[in-house]
Design an enzyme around this catalytic site. Structure first.
Site, PDB file in Angstrom:
ATOM      1  N   ARG A  68       0.814  -1.223   0.000  1.00 58.59           N
ATOM      2  CA  ARG A  68       0.000   0.000   0.000  1.00 58.59           C
ATOM      3  C   ARG A  68       0.844   1.268   0.000  1.00 58.59           C
ATOM      4  O   ARG A  68       0.398   2.315  -0.450  1.00 58.59           O
ATOM      5  CB  ARG A  68      -0.991  -0.035   1.167  1.00 58.59           C
ATOM      6  CG  ARG A  68      -2.096  -1.082   0.941  1.00 58.59           C
ATOM      7  CD  ARG A  68      -2.974  -1.267   2.161  1.00 58.59           C
ATOM      8  NE  ARG A  68      -2.250  -1.693   3.333  1.00 58.59           N
ATOM      9  CZ  ARG A  68      -1.945  -2.967   3.639  1.00 58.59           C
ATOM     10  NH1 ARG A  68      -2.310  -3.932   2.832  1.00 58.59           N
ATOM     11  NH2 ARG A  68      -1.285  -3.251   4.729  1.00 58.59           N
ATOM     12  N   GLU A 105       4.543  -6.800  14.017  1.00 52.70           N
ATOM     13  CA  GLU A 105       3.687  -7.105  15.166  1.00 52.70           C
ATOM     14  C   GLU A 105       3.131  -8.519  15.166  1.00 52.70           C
ATOM     15  O   GLU A 105       2.720  -9.026  16.187  1.00 52.70           O
ATOM     16  CB  GLU A 105       2.557  -6.079  15.300  1.00 52.70           C
ATOM     17  CG  GLU A 105       1.581  -6.032  14.162  1.00 52.70           C
ATOM     18  CD  GLU A 105       1.962  -5.073  13.051  1.00 52.70           C
ATOM     19  OE1 GLU A 105       1.046  -4.641  12.345  1.00 52.70           O
ATOM     20  OE2 GLU A 105       3.152  -4.776  12.858  1.00 52.70           O
TER      21      GLU A 105
END
Length: 185
Positions: A68, A105
């Site tokens: 993105r 994460e």
């Protein structure tokens, strides 16, 4: 009640972001920005606000992080009159690359950049859709620095401040900028 994009552009952008629970794994609240990109006003406002920030900053290259970050980075590069450099996952770039492994994460990954994409004369803006723990941004910054270029700033549509990524990037000596902050992760 809808948010007026003219009087409150950041609130408007935040209203367009879709939240998806338990993606890509249980406990993660994924902030999906594809809903901003598909909205003509949302995409225009995002790019316009970012361009306003960097006009006059003498950016020579915008580095967009797969995937993105390509959308935001390419549009920013075009509007700023700068070149666009993709930072990609392994095996996607055809010429000699610098690479770095990093933690994110919910796992680990690797990013690469062409060795000849940047040089010491370049002033670089790193662009991505979102910053969470900062691992991806720090990896991209490391690649830019290995190329000899200078990172001016790292910019994002969304910051998840509770995860501390922006603070980690700033501790590495690179300023960050985000249009939207979301509580939680």
């Amino acid at each position: 009640m809808s948010v007026d994009p003219l009087t409150s552009p950041r609130a408007f952008l935040a209203s367009l972001v879709r939240s998806i629970p338990d993606h890509p794994k249980p406990g993660i609240l994924f902030r999906d920005v594809t809903t901003v990109i598909k909205d003509p006003r949302g995409f225009r406002i995002t790019i316009d606000l970012l361009v306003q920030r960097y006009l006059g900053a003498r950016i020579t290259k915008v580095v967009g992080i797969e995937a993105r970050g390509f959308v935001f980075g390419a549009a920013l590069a075009h509007q700023l009159g700068a070149g666009f450099v993709p930072v990609r996952k392994p095996g996607k770039l055809p010429a000699a690359c610098f690479g770095v492994d990093y933690a994110l994460e919910y796992g680990t990954d690797r990013l690469e950049i062409h060795q000849d994409a940047l040089d010491a004369s370049d002033t670089v803006l790193v662009a991505d859709d979102l910053i969470a723990t900062g691992g991806t941004a720090l990896a991209a910054i490391d690649l830019v620095r290995r190329s000899g270029a200078t990172v001016v700033e790292a910019c994002f549509l969304v910051d998840l401040p509770e995860l501390g990524g922006a603070k980690r990037v700033e501790a590495s000596g690179v300023k960050t900028f985000s249009l939207i902050d979301f509580e939680g992760h």
